[in-house]
Design an enzyme around this catalytic site. Structure first.
Site, PDB file in Angstrom:
ATOM      1  N   TYR A 223       0.832  -4.549 -16.521  1.00 48.94           N
ATOM      2  CA  TYR A 223      -0.280  -5.108 -15.751  1.00 48.94           C
ATOM      3  C   TYR A 223      -1.013  -4.053 -14.932  1.00 48.94           C
ATOM      4  O   TYR A 223      -1.907  -4.389 -14.138  1.00 48.94           O
ATOM      5  CB  TYR A 223       0.256  -6.214 -14.815  1.00 48.94           C
ATOM      6  CG  TYR A 223       0.886  -7.380 -15.558  1.00 48.94           C
ATOM      7  CD1 TYR A 223       0.116  -8.460 -16.000  1.00 48.94           C
ATOM      8  CD2 TYR A 223       2.247  -7.391 -15.845  1.00 48.94           C
ATOM      9  CE1 TYR A 223       0.697  -9.520 -16.694  1.00 48.94           C
ATOM     10  CE2 TYR A 223       2.840  -8.449 -16.542  1.00 48.94           C
ATOM     11  CZ  TYR A 223       2.057  -9.502 -16.962  1.00 48.94           C
ATOM     12  OH  TYR A 223       2.627 -10.546 -17.658  1.00 48.94           O
TER      13      TYR A 223
ATOM     14  N   ASP B 130      15.092  -4.448 -13.869  1.00 49.71           N
ATOM     15  CA  ASP B 130      14.360  -5.668 -14.196  1.00 49.71           C
ATOM     16  C   ASP B 130      13.242  -5.780 -13.177  1.00 49.71           C
ATOM     17  O   ASP B 130      13.447  -5.601 -11.977  1.00 49.71           O
ATOM     18  CB  ASP B 130      15.263  -6.910 -14.166  1.00 49.71           C
ATOM     19  CG  ASP B 130      14.637  -8.016 -15.018  1.00 49.71           C
ATOM     20  OD1 ASP B 130      14.498  -7.822 -16.232  1.00 49.71           O
ATOM     21  OD2 ASP B 130      14.258  -9.067 -14.462  1.00 49.71           O
TER      22      ASP B 130
ATOM     23  N   LYS C 154       1.845   7.207  -8.669  1.00 50.87           N
ATOM     24  CA  LYS C 154       2.430   5.878  -8.910  1.00 50.87           C
ATOM     25  C   LYS C 154       3.942   5.934  -8.668  1.00 50.87           C
ATOM     26  O   LYS C 154       4.521   5.052  -8.035  1.00 50.87           O
ATOM     27  CB  LYS C 154       2.133   5.385 -10.336  1.00 50.87           C
ATOM     28  CG  LYS C 154       2.733   3.990 -10.575  1.00 50.87           C
ATOM     29  CD  LYS C 154       2.615   3.439 -11.980  1.00 50.87           C
ATOM     30  CE  LYS C 154       3.423   2.139 -12.083  1.00 50.87           C
ATOM     31  NZ  LYS C 154       3.634   1.652 -13.445  1.00 50.87           N
TER      32      LYS C 154
ATOM     33  N   PHE D  90       1.421   1.187 -17.692  1.00 50.73           N
ATOM     34  CA  PHE D  90       1.683   0.196 -18.739  1.00 50.73           C
ATOM     35  C   PHE D  90       1.581  -1.203 -18.129  1.00 50.73           C
ATOM     36  O   PHE D  90       1.267  -1.355 -16.944  1.00 50.73           O
ATOM     37  CB  PHE D  90       3.090   0.419 -19.345  1.00 50.73           C
ATOM     38  CG  PHE D  90       4.223   0.192 -18.376  1.00 50.73           C
ATOM     39  CD1 PHE D  90       4.614   1.175 -17.476  1.00 50.73           C
ATOM     40  CD2 PHE D  90       4.897  -1.033 -18.346  1.00 50.73           C
ATOM     41  CE1 PHE D  90       5.652   0.956 -16.575  1.00 50.73           C
ATOM     42  CE2 PHE D  90       5.942  -1.260 -17.444  1.00 50.73           C
ATOM     43  CZ  PHE D  90       6.308  -0.263 -16.566  1.00 50.73           C
TER      44      PHE D  90
HETATM   45  P1  ITT Z   1      13.540  -3.865 -20.741  1.00 50.13           P
HETATM   46  O1  ITT Z   1      14.101  -5.221 -20.400  1.00 50.13           O
HETATM   47  O2  ITT Z   1      14.014  -3.361 -22.050  1.00 50.13           O
HETATM   48  O3  ITT Z   1      13.726  -2.877 -19.628  1.00 50.13           O
HETATM   49  P2  ITT Z   1      10.980  -5.218 -20.458  1.00 50.13           P
HETATM   50  O4  ITT Z   1       9.573  -4.753 -20.527  1.00 50.13           O
HETATM   51  O5  ITT Z   1      11.326  -6.468 -21.209  1.00 50.13           O
HETATM   52  O6  ITT Z   1      11.938  -4.001 -20.909  1.00 50.13           O
HETATM   53  P3  ITT Z   1      11.425  -6.596 -17.975  1.00 50.13           P
HETATM   54  O7  ITT Z   1      12.079  -7.779 -18.592  1.00 50.13           O
HETATM   55  O8  ITT Z   1      11.978  -6.051 -16.691  1.00 50.13           O
HETATM   56  O9  ITT Z   1      11.404  -5.359 -18.973  1.00 50.13           O
HETATM   57  O10 ITT Z   1       9.890  -6.963 -17.776  1.00 50.13           O
HETATM   58  C1  ITT Z   1       9.090  -6.127 -17.018  1.00 50.13           C
HETATM   59  C2  ITT Z   1       7.633  -6.493 -17.230  1.00 50.13           C
HETATM   60  O11 ITT Z   1       6.968  -6.540 -15.963  1.00 50.13           O
HETATM   61  C3  ITT Z   1       6.936  -5.385 -18.026  1.00 50.13           C
HETATM   62  O12 ITT Z   1       7.001  -5.636 -19.419  1.00 50.13           O
HETATM   63  C4  ITT Z   1       5.508  -5.467 -17.472  1.00 50.13           C
HETATM   64  O13 ITT Z   1       4.821  -6.514 -18.085  1.00 50.13           O
HETATM   65  C5  ITT Z   1       5.759  -5.840 -16.007  1.00 50.13           C
HETATM   66  N1  ITT Z   1       5.911  -4.630 -15.187  1.00 50.13           N
HETATM   67  C6  ITT Z   1       7.042  -4.167 -14.574  1.00 50.13           C
HETATM   68  N2  ITT Z   1       6.817  -3.002 -13.953  1.00 50.13           N
HETATM   69  C7  ITT Z   1       5.531  -2.705 -14.173  1.00 50.13           C
HETATM   70  C8  ITT Z   1       4.703  -1.615 -13.812  1.00 50.13           C
HETATM   71  O14 ITT Z   1       5.176  -0.582 -13.133  1.00 50.13           O
HETATM   72  N3  ITT Z   1       3.433  -1.650 -14.198  1.00 50.13           N
HETATM   73  C9  ITT Z   1       2.942  -2.669 -14.908  1.00 50.13           C
HETATM   74  N4  ITT Z   1       3.645  -3.727 -15.325  1.00 50.13           N
HETATM   75  C10 ITT Z   1       4.941  -3.750 -14.958  1.00 50.13           C
END
Ligand code: ITT
Length: 196
Positions: free
Chosen positions: A154, A69, A175, A152
């Site tokens: 942000y 998360d 990265k 992906f």
């Molecule tokens: P899962 O719960 O299925 O893993 P999710 O995208 O809903 O997928 P999260 O609830 O953890 O996962 O939300 C993470 C969000 O934070 C992700 O969708 C991006 O918007 C942002 N994020 C996290 N890590 C990132 C990264 O390495 N680069 C860019 N944005 C990131």
């Protein structure tokens, strides 16, 4: 060792898959399963949400699980979007819609006040229900224009001053070495090595 990665986010899947190459871990994506239960992320912290994802997927698959998360915290917005990062512009929002909402909120805020960080909590959940968690934190700032096509979320607006690039301009292998997720996975790998 076989580990199911409890994420539907292809960006995360690609990164974690690359980070586990050479460890002897066979990472299985959720794509290999049908009827995966929907997980409502209603926890109030990254840890609570990562643990919930890990537990539900461990019960569903009967396998050892890794869950991530993560999110972006912008200081001047009191940590927004935080745990709501993936749905900042609403449930099912695209990365671009989330970026656009954030840039609108930061309009007229000068560069030096756009300090932000990515955070990641990784939960390693064993078949017997015991677990460990690992964290990573990556500092940067939010810029006004989108730069780069890698990554992906942000990444196109997350500027790393020391590297003079956005996260989306960084090659994937770089990265993965420096990011919040890279740091958390590195800690997980060291803890596994210590137990071998
Ligand atoms: P899962 O719960 O299925 O893993 P999710 O995208 O809903 O997928 P999260 O609830 O953890 O996962 O939300 C993470 C969000 O934070 C992700 O969708 C991006 O918007 C942002 N994020 C996290 N890590 C990132 C990264 O390495 N680069 C860019 N944005 C990131």
């Amino acid at each position: 060792m076989k580990i199911v990665f409890a994420s539907g986010n292809e960006g995360k899947v690609k990164e974690v898959q690359a980070m586990l190459v050479g460890t002897g871990i066979e990472m299985v994506s959720l794509k290999s399963y049908s009827g995966v239960p929907e997980i409502v992320e209603d926890g109030t912290s990254f840890l609570a949400n990562a643990l919930k994802k890990a537990r539900i997927i461990a019960e569903f698959t009967g396998e050892t699980v890794l869950a991530d998360d993560s999110g972006l915290l912008v200081n001047i917005l009191n940590g927004e979007p935080g745990i709501y990062s993936s749905r900042y512009a609403g449930l099912g929002a695209t990365d671009e819609e989330n970026n656009a909402k954030l840039l609108t909120k930061l309009k007229n805020i000068p560069a030096e006040k756009r300090v932000a960080s990515f955070q990641c909590v990784l939960v390693f959940y064993r078949k017997d229900g015991t677990f460990e968690s690992f964290e990573g934190n990556w500092q940067g700032q939010i810029i006004d224009e989108r730069r780069g096509d890698n990554g992906f979320g942000y990444d196109p607006i997350f500027w790393i001053p020391e590297l003079k690039m956005t996260a989306a301009e960084l090659p994937a292998d770089i990265k993965n070495k420096v990011s919040h997720r890279g740091q958390a996975v590195a800690k997980f790998k060291s803890s596994l090595l210590m137990k071998r």
